[in-house]
Motif scaffolding. Structure first.
Motif, PDB file in Angstrom:
ATOM      1  N   GLY A  42       0.794  -1.226   0.000  1.00  0.00           N
ATOM      2  CA  GLY A  42       0.000   0.000   0.000  1.00  0.00           C
ATOM      3  C   GLY A  42       0.824   1.273   0.000  1.00  0.00           C
ATOM      4  N   GLU A  44       2.292   2.864  -2.289  1.00  0.00           N
ATOM      5  CA  GLU A  44       2.050   3.773  -3.414  1.00  0.00           C
ATOM      6  C   GLU A  44       1.020   4.851  -3.083  1.00  0.00           C
ATOM      7  OE1 GLU A  44      -0.945   0.570  -3.566  1.00  0.00           O
ATOM      8  OE2 GLU A  44       1.233   0.480  -3.456  1.00  0.00           O
ATOM      9  N   ARG A  45       0.198   4.645  -2.065  1.00  0.00           N
ATOM     10  CA  ARG A  45      -0.810   5.648  -1.677  1.00  0.00           C
ATOM     11  C   ARG A  45      -0.189   6.931  -1.152  1.00  0.00           C
ATOM     12  NH1 ARG A  45      -3.933   3.655   2.823  1.00  0.00           N
ATOM     13  NH2 ARG A  45      -1.907   2.917   3.501  1.00  0.00           N
ATOM     14  N   PRO A 137      -2.301   9.023   3.378  1.00  0.00           N
ATOM     15  CA  PRO A 137      -2.509   8.468   2.049  1.00  0.00           C
ATOM     16  C   PRO A 137      -3.298   9.450   1.193  1.00  0.00           C
ATOM     17  CG  PRO A 137      -3.302   6.970   3.758  1.00  0.00           C
ATOM     18  CD  PRO A 137      -2.939   8.250   4.425  1.00  0.00           C
ATOM     19  N   GLU A 138      -2.992   9.508  -0.091  1.00  0.00           N
ATOM     20  CA  GLU A 138      -3.720  10.404  -0.968  1.00  0.00           C
ATOM     21  C   GLU A 138      -5.215  10.102  -0.895  1.00  0.00           C
ATOM     22  OE1 GLU A 138      -0.763   9.413  -3.647  1.00  0.00           O
ATOM     23  OE2 GLU A 138       0.301  10.759  -2.315  1.00  0.00           O
TER      24      GLU A 138
END
Length: 146
Positions: A42, A44-45, A137-138
């Protein structure tokens, strides 16, 4: 009650490095972040906002916090909920946030403020300062508070 994860390395990771006072140092810091996030499920968030925040903090440290013979330190930690970014330099000069992004300078900290859950600055061991930011996180929204 959830099971205890068998491999916690999928959930929490840290990395750190020393970087020279060079134009390429912010790019080197971003590469370190991408490598770290790639090792975490996760991760990449956090990439887009994390890279922007880290780039601004590293750029400020290189431009305003060091002389040619000095180094900056970059520390990173990521868990499922947040990314912690810290950049240390030997200068004791505190960063100044401009209230808007309209000025000639100070836009970097404006971005850090807008993209971070929180951020701040304090002394580091020895001389200088540590500027840090917590990035969510985005898509979770940011507090934009110092």
């Amino acid at each position: 009650m959830p099971d205890t994860p068998g491999d916690i390395s999928e959930l929490v990771a840290t990395d750190a490095c020393w970087l020279p006072r060079r134009d390429r140092s912010p790019a080197m810091a971003r590469r370190l972040l991408r490598d770290l996030l790639g090792r975490v499920k996760g991760g990449e968030r956090f990439r887009e906002h994390g890279e922007l925040v880290l780039s601004e903090l590293a750029t400020n440290a290189v431009l305003h916090g060091t002389r040619s013979d000095q180094l900056i330190w970059v520390g990173l930690r990521v868990d499922p909920d947040r990314l912690w970014i810290a950049v240390e330099d030997p200068s004791s000069a505190q960063p100044r946030l401009c209230p808007t992004a309209d000025g000639e300078s100070g836009r970097g900290l404006y971005l850090v403020d807008r993209l971070s859950l929180s951020w701040g600055c304090g002394p580091r061991e020895g001389i200088g300062k540590r500027v840090w930011a917590l990035v969510g996180p985005e898509g979770t929204g940011s507090a934009g508070q110092a």
